[in-house]
Motif scaffolding. Structure first.
Motif, mmCIF file in Angstrom:
data_model
loop_
_atom_site.group_PDB
_atom_site.id
_atom_site.type_symbol
_atom_site.label_atom_id
_atom_site.label_comp_id
_atom_site.label_asym_id
_atom_site.label_seq_id
_atom_site.Cartn_x
_atom_site.Cartn_y
_atom_site.Cartn_z
ATOM 1 N N TYR A 99 0.830 -1.345 0.076
ATOM 2 C CA TYR A 99 0.094 0.060 0.196
ATOM 3 C C TYR A 99 0.972 1.188 0.045
ATOM 4 C CZ TYR A 99 -4.176 2.837 1.522
ATOM 5 O OH TYR A 99 -5.267 3.517 1.672
ATOM 6 N N ILE A 100 0.558 2.309 -0.832
ATOM 7 C CA ILE A 100 1.352 3.556 -0.664
ATOM 8 C C ILE A 100 1.508 4.059 0.616
ATOM 9 C CG2 ILE A 100 -0.416 5.123 -1.287
ATOM 10 C CD1 ILE A 100 1.743 6.191 -3.600
ATOM 11 N N ASN A 101 0.511 3.800 1.622
ATOM 12 C CA ASN A 101 0.833 4.250 2.845
ATOM 13 C C ASN A 101 1.881 3.567 3.311
ATOM 14 O OD1 ASN A 101 -1.828 5.012 1.888
ATOM 15 N ND2 ASN A 101 -2.530 5.449 3.913
ATOM 16 N N SER A 102 3.196 3.830 3.179
ATOM 17 C CA SER A 102 4.323 2.975 3.725
ATOM 18 C C SER A 102 5.574 3.727 3.331
ATOM 19 C CB SER A 102 4.435 1.706 2.880
ATOM 20 O OG SER A 102 4.407 1.992 1.469
ATOM 21 N N THR A 103 6.777 3.441 4.092
ATOM 22 C CA THR A 103 7.742 4.168 4.174
ATOM 23 C C THR A 103 8.449 3.604 2.750
ATOM 24 O OG1 THR A 103 8.934 2.303 5.265
ATOM 25 C CG2 THR A 103 8.149 4.147 6.710
ATOM 26 N N GLY A 104 9.433 4.413 2.324
ATOM 27 C CA GLY A 104 10.302 4.319 1.153
ATOM 28 C C GLY A 104 10.987 2.940 1.383
ATOM 29 N N GLU A 105 11.317 2.562 2.621
ATOM 30 C CA GLU A 105 12.153 1.493 3.085
ATOM 31 C C GLU A 105 11.289 0.184 2.848
ATOM 32 O OE1 GLU A 105 15.361 1.709 3.834
ATOM 33 O OE2 GLU A 105 15.602 -0.495 3.990
ATOM 34 N N LEU A 106 9.955 0.335 3.060
ATOM 35 C CA LEU A 106 8.947 -0.776 2.811
ATOM 36 C C LEU A 106 8.925 -1.132 1.293
ATOM 37 C CD1 LEU A 106 6.558 -0.505 5.772
ATOM 38 C CD2 LEU A 106 8.132 -2.391 5.330
ATOM 39 N N LYS A 107 8.858 0.086 0.624
ATOM 40 C CA LYS A 107 8.519 0.055 -0.877
ATOM 41 C C LYS A 107 9.623 -0.576 -1.584
ATOM 42 C CE LYS A 107 5.547 4.132 -1.286
ATOM 43 N NZ LYS A 107 5.355 4.728 0.168
ATOM 44 N N LYS A 108 11.049 -0.573 -0.993
ATOM 45 C CA LYS A 108 12.331 -0.911 -1.737
ATOM 46 C C LYS A 108 12.412 -2.451 -1.496
ATOM 47 C CE LYS A 108 16.702 -1.333 0.638
ATOM 48 N NZ LYS A 108 17.678 -0.617 1.450
ATOM 49 N N HIS A 109 11.629 -2.819 -0.418
ATOM 50 C CA HIS A 109 11.436 -4.405 -0.545
ATOM 51 C C HIS A 109 10.143 -4.970 -1.353
ATOM 52 C CE1 HIS A 109 14.861 -5.248 2.484
ATOM 53 N NE2 HIS A 109 14.396 -4.112 2.862
ATOM 54 N N ASN A 125 -6.730 1.513 -6.790
ATOM 55 C CA ASN A 125 -6.198 0.584 -7.695
ATOM 56 C C ASN A 125 -5.906 -0.727 -7.197
ATOM 57 O OD1 ASN A 125 -3.668 0.803 -6.800
ATOM 58 N ND2 ASN A 125 -3.385 2.692 -8.161
ATOM 59 N N ALA A 126 -5.921 -0.940 -5.989
ATOM 60 C CA ALA A 126 -5.509 -2.365 -5.672
ATOM 61 C C ALA A 126 -5.871 -3.521 -6.321
ATOM 62 C CB ALA A 126 -5.693 -2.351 -3.919
ATOM 63 N N ARG A 128 -7.306 -7.485 3.152
ATOM 64 C CA ARG A 128 -8.629 -8.400 3.319
ATOM 65 C C ARG A 128 -9.758 -8.094 2.357
ATOM 66 N NH1 ARG A 128 -6.425 -8.577 8.388
ATOM 67 N NH2 ARG A 128 -5.810 -10.916 8.806
ATOM 68 N N TYR A 129 -9.972 -6.771 2.060
ATOM 69 C CA TYR A 129 -10.939 -6.076 1.100
ATOM 70 C C TYR A 129 -10.442 -6.690 -0.034
ATOM 71 C CZ TYR A 129 -13.321 -3.379 -2.090
ATOM 72 O OH TYR A 129 -14.064 -2.884 -3.175
ATOM 73 N N VAL A 130 -9.193 -6.437 -0.610
ATOM 74 C CA VAL A 130 -8.813 -7.022 -2.012
ATOM 75 C C VAL A 130 -9.024 -8.395 -2.076
ATOM 76 C CG1 VAL A 130 -6.860 -7.008 -3.491
ATOM 77 C CG2 VAL A 130 -7.198 -4.966 -1.983
#
Ligand code: 13P
Ligand code: SF4
Length: 302
Positions: free
Chosen positions: A110-120, A129-130, A152-154
């Motif tokens: 989810y875009i509601n995340s740190t760059g560090e999590l996006k990196k992984h 758009n999920a 869970r919704y997705v």
């Protein structure tokens, strides 16, 4: 107030700036913005903007994503302490553990995340758009981080994949339970219930419509119904009431306010434009690794 607004307007021209605002920031800030929208829309605008300066009225993951997508621009946050607690509710070592367990897993962040999590992660998504993006992925196993409720919704919409959930949540949307929906329906019989997918499943199950902030606004504006119970942060009321003067909107739960989004004030917008404070910095190696997941989102959501 008028004086602040006119100084902001002149600084926009003087500094070649564009102001982006999320629907949850205070109404007077949305009023001076060039673009108002949900997380997905604003990330696209940040990438495409021709101006040299982006003033991002929102929380830190939004400013950080804008800087990752537009590294050559000066991205300013009116209050750099405005964060989203959910953005940190996943762990890189847990991601690697899940990767080692499933050979065909996509880490959907989810875009509601740190760059560090996006990196992984393999791909980013937003609430608008999920479902589309997860359906488009070739992978059978989906590790959805950090929001367990959106995950869970997705999963409820994509039945042919196997999901591994994480336990992150939005403390604002998590305030509402199904009893609150029942009470709101009793108080406003006939009103449609529109909720954000960050709410618990027991709330989603009672809803007439589930969608992102812009999805909720769009649905209410096009609907022939006259009354709506709104299950998300009340900042959306600014646009809802402005565009639908003949309709009535009731909050699902009064007090479901995001304190971080409300840190953004006109005074702080003016200050950062005057002195260049609140500049978002993202180290080059983090940017290079975090951009893959964001760019893949923009590509798959097209
Ligand atoms: P949207 O992408 O729906 O605007 O949601 C952002 C958010 O932070 C919801 O809490
Ligand atoms: Fe984060 Fe929730 Fe605020 Fe959205 S409403 S920014 S998810 S804390």
């Amino acid at each position: 107030m008028e004086n602040i607004k006119s100084r902001i307007e002149s600084l926009k021209k003087e500094k070649n700036a564009v102001i982006l605002a999320h629907y949850y920031v205070p109404g007077e800030v949305q009023e001076i913005a060039d673009y108002i929208g949900d997380s997905f829309y604003l990330s696209k605008i940040a990438k495409e903007a021709s101006q040299e300066m982006i003033v991002f009225c929102g929380v830190s993951f939004m400013g950080e994503s804008a800087k990752i997508l537009s590294p050559g621009k000066l991205v300013l946050m009116p209050d750099i302490t405005a964060g989203c607690p959910m953005a940190e509710m996943a762990q890189a070592d847990k991601i690697e553990e899940v990767r080692s367990k499933y050979n065909d897993v996509a880490v959907v962040c989810y875009i509601n995340s740190t760059g560090e999590l996006k990196k992984h992660s393999d791909v980013c998504v937003t609430s608008s758009n999920a479902v589309k993006i997860v359906k488009a992925l070739p992978n059978k196993n989906i590790y959805f981080i950090p929001d367990g409720n959106l995950g869970r919704y997705v999963a409820s919409q994509v039945k042919d994949k196997h999901f591994i959930f994480n336990d992150g949540f939005c403390h604002v949307h998590a305030k509402a339970g199904k009893d609150d929906v029942k009470a709101a329906k009793e108080a406003h019989p006939g009103a449609l219930v529109l909720v954000h997918p960050e709410c618990y499943m027991e709330v989603l199950e009672e809803a007439d419509y589930i969608g992102s902030t812009s999805g909720i606004i769009d649905f209410a504006s096009k609907s022939s119904a006259r009354e709506f119970i709104i299950g998300t942060e009340p900042g959306v009321m600014y646009k809802l009431t402005k565009e639908n003067k003949d309709k009535k909107f009731y909050p699902l739960l009064p007090g479901q306010v995001c304190p971080d989004m409300k840190k953004i004030t006109l005074e702080k917008v003016l200050k950062c434009m005057e002195d260049g404070s609140g500049a978002v910095e993202v180290k080059e190696d983090l940017r290079n690794s975090a951009i893959t997941a964001l760019s893949r989102m923009l590509e798959l959501a097209r």
